[in-house]
Motif scaffolding. Structure first.
Motif, PDB file in Angstrom:
ATOM      1  N   GLY A  67       5.736 -48.330 -77.721  1.00 39.82           N
ATOM      2  CA  GLY A  67       6.473 -48.925 -76.697  1.00 39.82           C
ATOM      3  C   GLY A  67       8.168 -48.892 -77.140  1.00 39.82           C
ATOM      4  O   GLY A  67       8.966 -48.771 -76.575  1.00 39.82           O
ATOM      5  N   LEU A  70       9.982 -45.572 -77.135  1.00 36.97           N
ATOM      6  CA  LEU A  70      10.124 -45.431 -75.670  1.00 36.97           C
ATOM      7  C   LEU A  70      11.479 -46.166 -75.379  1.00 36.97           C
ATOM      8  O   LEU A  70      12.566 -45.497 -74.845  1.00 36.97           O
ATOM      9  N   THR A  91       0.773 -44.461 -64.975  1.00 39.96           N
ATOM     10  CA  THR A  91       1.006 -44.338 -66.486  1.00 39.96           C
ATOM     11  C   THR A  91       0.311 -45.782 -66.846  1.00 39.96           C
ATOM     12  O   THR A  91      -0.081 -46.562 -66.175  1.00 39.96           O
ATOM     13  N   ASP A 163       6.610 -38.957 -73.055  1.00 39.24           N
ATOM     14  CA  ASP A 163       5.842 -39.893 -73.549  1.00 39.24           C
ATOM     15  C   ASP A 163       4.257 -39.284 -73.984  1.00 39.24           C
ATOM     16  O   ASP A 163       3.601 -39.001 -73.179  1.00 39.24           O
ATOM     17  N   GLY A 199       2.323 -48.936 -84.393  1.00 37.22           N
ATOM     18  CA  GLY A 199       3.229 -47.763 -85.033  1.00 37.22           C
ATOM     19  C   GLY A 199       3.659 -46.620 -83.919  1.00 37.22           C
ATOM     20  O   GLY A 199       3.059 -46.813 -83.011  1.00 37.22           O
TER      21      GLY A 199
HETATM   22  C1  PLP Z   1      -0.238 -46.971 -75.685  1.00 34.39           C
HETATM   23  C2  PLP Z   1       0.822 -46.219 -74.821  1.00 34.39           C
HETATM   24  C3  PLP Z   1       2.279 -46.525 -75.041  1.00 34.39           C
HETATM   25  C4  PLP Z   1       2.798 -47.586 -75.869  1.00 34.39           C
HETATM   26  O1  PLP Z   1       2.445 -47.426 -77.338  1.00 34.39           O
HETATM   27  P1  PLP Z   1       2.229 -48.870 -78.350  1.00 34.39           P
HETATM   28  O2  PLP Z   1       2.213 -48.223 -79.619  1.00 34.39           O
HETATM   29  O3  PLP Z   1       0.903 -49.446 -77.810  1.00 34.39           O
HETATM   30  O4  PLP Z   1       3.574 -49.692 -77.958  1.00 34.39           O
HETATM   31  C5  PLP Z   1       3.052 -45.942 -74.057  1.00 34.39           C
HETATM   32  N1  PLP Z   1       2.559 -44.908 -73.470  1.00 34.39           N
HETATM   33  C6  PLP Z   1       1.287 -44.896 -73.068  1.00 34.39           C
HETATM   34  C7  PLP Z   1       1.029 -43.773 -72.013  1.00 34.39           C
HETATM   35  C8  PLP Z   1       0.201 -45.384 -74.059  1.00 34.39           C
HETATM   36  O5  PLP Z   1      -0.931 -45.142 -73.451  1.00 34.39           O
END
Ligand code: PLP
Length: 397
Positions: A67, A70, A91, A163, A199
């Protein structure tokens, strides 16, 4: 009644090599990525180089979560407050959350029958919104027709952020997921394809964008210590203009991740053997529909999705309940009430001008999801498929 004995949240152990490397890091006390001796590469540096090499991209930044990657991706891309960012309506919450965190406004795009982003709707919303950014979730590992995605991005001049939380190790037409977009983000959170608890990675081929991402991640003026990074000249101005949003990776987690990146492709094959057993068995059930995946898509079957066409909410809940009674955990993306890790787009109420997406609601209303941890054997997958099949047939009317 059949009872499945294993847990859906139990991961495999960290590879012994990673445990040893992590212990070695702890013995030095040098857990911070920049705590290196002259000319030395930290575990974090090595991880970045190895992941960049795996993907075949020049630059990689390891950071604190997917996250976070992103969010920083959007900032580094130049997203400003109030900008519109196209993103899948189907999503997970960190995606619209990261857009919100950058001050931007998500423009939600419909889901298609194959669970990918609806490309006609994407083109229509790009046209009508004038958005310049697309945050494309390869949600639950389903990769949209990337040739069409790239054509739409070219036509509307969209900056593409992929993503890849569910497509680490996957590819489209032989090209790795995460190498299509301007930036790609990955997660190393426990339930993804590599596990360091928390991470993430951000990869990119644009030197300026990467320099901004590195500055944002909290490199202070130590950016020259990065190896999977652009030359120091690129930072000349950027180092003054880019706020520090502290979110670095540390050497402990990097040490745990390095052998997992090395073993990723082998793990993906293990996932796919389990996935194909489930897919084959579940497809035989007349009430279950699983979209046929295109030949160009080499997915990683770390979870499986299927639909129950014609089922109403009560029946879907009955299927979930029957499976739960047998210890098989299904998630429902259509639930009005967000539960566990899942939520429907209309529960993200902070989004202004929330659209109504009847098609997305229709598809999600019977869409179920199941994790496939690698602690499940292939026999376990056969057994789970039987339990689901029985639960679905018992809930048919
Ligand atoms: C898990 C996830 C994230 C974010 O990842 P984190 O490491 O948990 O912050 C973003 N997008 C999707 C689709 C995810 O499943």
């Amino acid at each position: 009644m059949k009872i499945f004995e294993k847990s859906f949240t139990q991961q495999e152990a960290i590879p012994e090599e990673g445990i040893n490397a992590a212990v070695a890091v702890m013995r030095t006390g040098r857990l911070h990525r920049y705590n290196t001796l002259e000319g030395e590469k930290s575990e974090t540096d090595l991880l970045e180089l190895e992941f960049a090499d795996y993907l075949g991209v020049p630059y990689c930044l390891a950071c604190s979560s997917g996250g976070y990657a992103l969010h920083v991706a959007m900032r580094a891309a130049g997203v400003n407050a109030g900008d519109k960012v196209l993103c899948n309506a189907f999503t997970l919450a960190p995606v619209p959350g990261a857009i919100h965190n950058s001050g931007a406004v998500p423009v939600l795009v419909d889901v298609a029958d194959d669970y990918c982003i609806d490309l006609d709707d994407l083109a229509a919303r790009a046209e009508e919104s004038g958005a310049r950014f697309l945050m494309l979730s390869h949600m639950r590992g389903h990769i949209a027709d990337m040739d069409r995605v790239m054509a739409i991005c070219a036509r509307y001049d969209l900056f593409l952020i992929e993503d890849c939380a569910h497509t680490m190790g996957a590819s489209w037409n032989g090209q790795k997921s995460g190498t299509f977009g301007d930036i790609a983000c990955f997660s190393a959170q426990t339930y993804k394809h590599v596990n360091s608890g928390e991470g993430g990675f951000l990869t990119c081929r644009h030197p300026e964008v990467m320099a901004r991402a590195i500055m944002h991640s909290g490199s202070y003026m130590l950016f020259e210590k990065h190896f999977a990074a652009p030359a120091k000249e690129v930072f000349e101005q950027i180092r003054f203009e880019t706020p520090n949003y502290s979110g670095r990776m540390d050497n402990l987690r990097a040490a745990i991740l390095r052998p997992q990146i090395a073993g990723l492709d082998a793990q993906c094959q293990r996932w796919n053997r389990r996935y194909s057993i489930l897919e084959k068995q579940l497809s035989r059930c007349s009430a279950i529909s699983i979209p046929v995946r295109p030949d160009a898509e080499r997915y990683v079957g770390s979870s499986i999705q299927f639909s129950l066409p014609g089922f109403n909410a009560e029946q879907v809940l009955e299927v979930i309940k029957r499976c739960a009674d047998s210890n098989v955990v299904l998630k429902w993306f259509g639930d009005e009430d967000p539960k566990d890790y899942t939520s429907r787009y209309d529960s993200w109420r902070y989004i202004e001008a929330m659209p109504t997406l009847p098609n997305t609601e229709l598809i999600l209303s019977t869409l179920l999801d199941m994790r496939i941890p690698l602690t499940f054997s292939e026999d376990d997958c056969e057994q789970i498929a039987l339990i689901i099949d029985e639960a679905v047939m018992a809930s048919c009317r």
